[in-house]
Design an enzyme around this catalytic site. Structure first.
Site, mmCIF file in Angstrom:
data_model
loop_
_atom_site.group_PDB
_atom_site.id
_atom_site.type_symbol
_atom_site.label_atom_id
_atom_site.label_comp_id
_atom_site.label_asym_id
_atom_site.label_seq_id
_atom_site.Cartn_x
_atom_site.Cartn_y
_atom_site.Cartn_z
ATOM 1 N N ALA A 9 -5.988 -2.029 -9.837
ATOM 2 C CA ALA A 9 -6.223 -2.759 -7.610
ATOM 3 C C ALA A 9 -7.193 -3.414 -7.691
ATOM 4 C CB ALA A 9 -5.639 -1.473 -7.223
ATOM 5 N N ARG A 15 -4.262 -14.489 -1.169
ATOM 6 C CA ARG A 15 -3.162 -15.728 -0.843
ATOM 7 C C ARG A 15 -3.163 -14.555 0.971
ATOM 8 N NH1 ARG A 15 1.805 -16.353 -4.410
ATOM 9 N NH2 ARG A 15 0.237 -15.480 -5.915
ATOM 10 N N GLY A 101 -1.337 -1.991 -8.422
ATOM 11 C CA GLY A 101 -1.252 -1.063 -6.886
ATOM 12 C C GLY A 101 -0.873 -2.504 -5.556
ATOM 13 N N ASP A 102 -0.127 -2.965 -6.237
ATOM 14 C CA ASP A 102 0.497 -3.856 -5.260
ATOM 15 C C ASP A 102 1.964 -3.904 -5.479
ATOM 16 O OD1 ASP A 102 0.394 -5.472 -7.387
ATOM 17 O OD2 ASP A 102 -0.292 -7.731 -6.548
ATOM 18 N N ARG A 331 3.476 13.943 24.578
ATOM 19 C CA ARG A 331 2.248 13.311 24.040
ATOM 20 C C ARG A 331 1.462 15.368 22.735
ATOM 21 N NH1 ARG A 331 -2.189 12.555 28.375
ATOM 22 N NH2 ARG A 331 -3.776 12.428 26.142
ATOM 23 N N LYS A 349 1.535 16.526 27.913
ATOM 24 C CA LYS A 349 0.363 16.701 26.704
ATOM 25 C C LYS A 349 0.282 17.785 26.701
ATOM 26 C CE LYS A 349 -3.591 17.336 26.952
ATOM 27 N NZ LYS A 349 -4.988 17.238 27.452
ATOM 28 N N TYR A 364 2.657 14.128 36.035
ATOM 29 C CA TYR A 364 2.010 14.408 34.940
ATOM 30 C C TYR A 364 1.982 15.940 34.410
ATOM 31 C CZ TYR A 364 -1.767 15.249 31.815
ATOM 32 O OH TYR A 364 -2.887 15.175 30.897
ATOM 33 N N ASN A 375 11.011 24.513 38.255
ATOM 34 C CA ASN A 375 11.618 23.200 38.685
ATOM 35 C C ASN A 375 10.483 22.329 39.019
ATOM 36 O OD1 ASN A 375 12.847 21.074 40.390
ATOM 37 N ND2 ASN A 375 14.714 21.196 40.433
HETATM 38 C C1 UD1 Z 1 0.426 -10.252 -15.038
HETATM 39 C C2 UD1 Z 1 0.916 -10.045 -16.250
HETATM 40 C C3 UD1 Z 1 2.396 -10.968 -16.428
HETATM 41 C C4 UD1 Z 1 3.681 -10.354 -15.336
HETATM 42 C C5 UD1 Z 1 2.910 -10.439 -14.081
HETATM 43 C C6 UD1 Z 1 3.709 -9.802 -13.172
HETATM 44 C C7 UD1 Z 1 -0.766 -10.129 -17.927
HETATM 45 C C8 UD1 Z 1 -1.651 -11.467 -18.872
HETATM 46 N N1 UD1 Z 1 0.306 -10.707 -17.110
HETATM 47 O O1 UD1 Z 1 0.315 -11.516 -14.370
HETATM 48 O O2 UD1 Z 1 3.029 -10.825 -17.743
HETATM 49 O O3 UD1 Z 1 4.415 -10.784 -15.648
HETATM 50 O O4 UD1 Z 1 1.723 -9.735 -14.106
HETATM 51 O O5 UD1 Z 1 3.512 -9.829 -12.152
HETATM 52 O O6 UD1 Z 1 -0.889 -9.048 -17.070
HETATM 53 N N2 UD1 Z 1 -5.833 -6.872 -11.733
HETATM 54 C C9 UD1 Z 1 -7.533 -6.328 -12.044
HETATM 55 N N3 UD1 Z 1 -7.921 -6.949 -12.327
HETATM 56 C C10 UD1 Z 1 -7.650 -8.180 -13.316
HETATM 57 C C11 UD1 Z 1 -6.996 -8.581 -13.517
HETATM 58 C C12 UD1 Z 1 -5.977 -7.711 -12.534
HETATM 59 O O7 UD1 Z 1 -6.638 -5.153 -11.309
HETATM 60 O O8 UD1 Z 1 -8.845 -8.147 -13.708
HETATM 61 C C13 UD1 Z 1 -4.958 -6.090 -11.414
HETATM 62 C C14 UD1 Z 1 -4.428 -7.630 -10.232
HETATM 63 O O9 UD1 Z 1 -5.007 -6.911 -9.211
HETATM 64 C C15 UD1 Z 1 -2.926 -7.381 -10.052
HETATM 65 C C16 UD1 Z 1 -2.673 -6.530 -11.322
HETATM 66 O O10 UD1 Z 1 -3.415 -6.714 -11.973
HETATM 67 O O11 UD1 Z 1 -2.035 -6.104 -8.956
HETATM 68 C C17 UD1 Z 1 -1.385 -7.949 -11.943
HETATM 69 O O12 UD1 Z 1 -2.657 -9.380 -12.157
HETATM 70 P P1 UD1 Z 1 -2.210 -10.620 -11.467
HETATM 71 O O13 UD1 Z 1 -3.905 -11.329 -11.680
HETATM 72 O O14 UD1 Z 1 -1.314 -10.365 -11.077
HETATM 73 O O15 UD1 Z 1 -1.894 -10.599 -13.814
HETATM 74 P P2 UD1 Z 1 -0.779 -11.845 -13.109
HETATM 75 O O16 UD1 Z 1 -1.662 -13.030 -13.382
HETATM 76 O O17 UD1 Z 1 0.557 -12.775 -12.216
#
Ligand code: UD1
Ligand code: CA
Length: 453
Positions: A9, A15, A101-102, A331, A349, A364, A375
């Site tokens: 994470a 983006r 984390g995403d 509330r 409330k 109120y 009532n």
């Molecule tokens: C990575 C995978 C790829 C896979 C894809 C799926 C690798 C080298 N590649 O690529 O095979 O298909 O995910 O989405 O693993 N992150 C860190 N620290 C870092 C780099 C990344 O915490 O130094 C975290 C990012 O915040 C993210 C996750 O790791 O949550 C993946 O990183 P991201 O850069 O999106 O990986 P991809 O290049 O998409």
């Protein structure tokens, strides 16, 4: 077997175009990372190592779960580098599960199936087939079908780019393998990063077989890199939430127009009209009807009650057979006893409304209790605040408060008392009596109105 989870994470999430770190963007009202950590908790992970970097303080402040071990990754040098930061805290004899984390919506069953495949001679990888595999790491299998490597899109040959099976990034293996392999990663590749994915080839070389699992649905492994993808995941989550409400017995007038941002329990034959938002912990009894555009947060509603259109309820309890709204606001600290009625443009409330009591219009009620069958007339105000402190209004059972009365707290109106309309009540009223506190009506006969000069 003891499980440790490592959540990546640290990324910025450019983006999203946001000051908020990517993993704090919300699905169903909860940060994406919160979903991932909850999932790890549900899998009974002994420790959840969360690797953070961008906006680390914000992330730590927002995620307050138990068993989390924060790991700093100062510079984002790749997924392999990220996992490596957790090595000092990672046990040797556990199984490690790597999550992102995403990627918030992976189902627990899918992850459990992955972890179950890990043993002395096997690691496990969550892979998925995509029509458009662009950007993802490709799964390389030898002729026999065994997985022998992952090649990143930017490093792939034309032949490898044609592979449609991709890496989701989610994998599980014995922790000791990470201790063994991660220090050997190199960053000699197209992106100059330490790729976690390079351990797959190391596994194959060390005689560790790579088993694969596929998710039930692609959305389970989809990440949210921008707000469009975030909104898509939100819709997917909401569709599942609506389905589970319907399975539990709720009729949803339009399953696409309800939002669940918490944990909701429903009884049978509940009917929920459009644009209803349910947040926090919500418990809805059987035969309850919730009208359009109502919002309920941390609320319990008893059987057969009706919440009519456009109501806002927060941290309150509504017993059985009650009617609320339309346009009512309950509330925090509001309690409606059985068959109580709170009507339109009423705000309540921190107050208890007794059984069969009615507060029907434009009122109120704050810091008060109202006895059974009382009532409260239209336009009644409990004047609970003197500018510095809050005071209580106690209304006994069978009281009748005439319209447009002000009850200046602290004040008590005993059982069966009647308050004349338009009164400003500043002293306690005894049981059974009538209190009238308003200017006496005068009449001036043949009154001449002033005329324009
Ligand atoms: C990575 C995978 C790829 C896979 C894809 C799926 C690798 C080298 N590649 O690529 O095979 O298909 O995910 O989405 O693993 N992150 C860190 N620290 C870092 C780099 C990344 O915490 O130094 C975290 C990012 O915040 C993210 C996750 O790791 O949550 C993946 O990183 P991201 O850069 O999106 O990986 P991809 O290049 O998409
Ligand atoms: Ca990615």
């Amino acid at each position: 077997m003891t499980l440790e989870v490592i959540v990546l994470a640290a990324g910025k999430g450019t983006r999203m175009r946001s000051a908020l770190p990517k993993v704090l963007h919300r699905i169903a009202g909860k940060p994406m990372l919160g979903h991932v950590v909850d999932r790890a908790q549900a899998l009974d992970a002994k420790v959840i190592h969360v690797v953070i970097g961008h906006g680390a303080e914000h992330v730590q402040a927002q995620i307050t779960a138990d068993r989390v071990n924060w790991v700093m990754q100062e510079e984002q040098l790749g997924t392999g580098h990220a996992v490596r930061q957790a090595l000092p805290d990672l046990g040797p004899d556990t199984v490690a599960l790597v999550l992102y984390g995403d990627v918030p919506l992976t189902r627990p069953e899918t992850l459990a199936a992955l972890v179950d495949l890990v043993d002395e001679n096997h690691m496990a990888l969550l892979t998925v087939h995509m029509d458009d595999p662009g950007g993802y790491g490709r799964i390389v299998r030898e002729t026999g079908g065994n997985i022998v490597g992952i090649v990143e899109h930017k490093d792939a040959s034309a032949e490898q780019l044609a592979i449609h099976e991709v890496n989701t990034g989610i994998l599980a293996l014995q922790s000791r393998r990470l201790h063994e392999w991660l220090p050997r990663l190199s960053n000699e590749n197209a992106q100059g990063e330490y790729y976690l994915t390079d351990i797959i080839a190391m596994a194959a070389e060390s005689g560790v077989r790579v088993r694969s699992v596929h998710p039930g649905n692609v959305a389970e492994v989809q990440g949210a890199n921008d707000r469009i993808q975030l909104a898509e995941l939100e819709r997917w989550y909401q569709a599942r939430a609506a389905e589970s409400l319907m399975r539990a017995g709720a009729a949803l007038i339009d399953p696409a127009r309800i939002d669940v941002r918490g944990e909701v329990e429903v009884g049978e034959d509940v009917e929920i009209d459009i644009n209803v938002i349910l947040s926090g912990k919500v418990r809805i009894g059987s035969n309850v009807r919730i009208g359009a555009n109502s919002s309920l947060r941390d609320v319990v509603i008893g059987a057969n009650s009706q919440i009519l259109e456009n109501c806002v309820l927060e941290q309150c309890e509504v017993a059985a057979d009650c009617t609320v709204g339309p346009f009512a606001r309950l509330r925090p600290g509001t309690q409606l006893q059985r068959a109580a009625k709170v009507g339109n443009f009423v705000e309540v409330k921190n107050a208890e409304i007794g059984e069969d009591a009615k507060v029907n219009h434009l009122t109120y009620v704050g810091d008060a209790s109202i006895g059974a069958r009382s009532n409260i007339g239209a336009g009644t105000i409990t004047c609970n605040y003197d500018g510095a402190n809050k005071h209580q209004t106690e209304i006994g059972p069978d009281v009748f408060v005439g319209s447009n009365s002000s009850l200046v707290a602290p004040v008590r109106i005993a059982q069966g008392a009647t308050i004349g309309a338009g009164s400003t009540i500043t002293r306690d009223v005894s049981a059974g009596s009538l209190a009238v506190a308003r200017g006496k009506q005068r009449e001036v006969p043949d009154w001449q109105r002033p005329k324009k000069k």
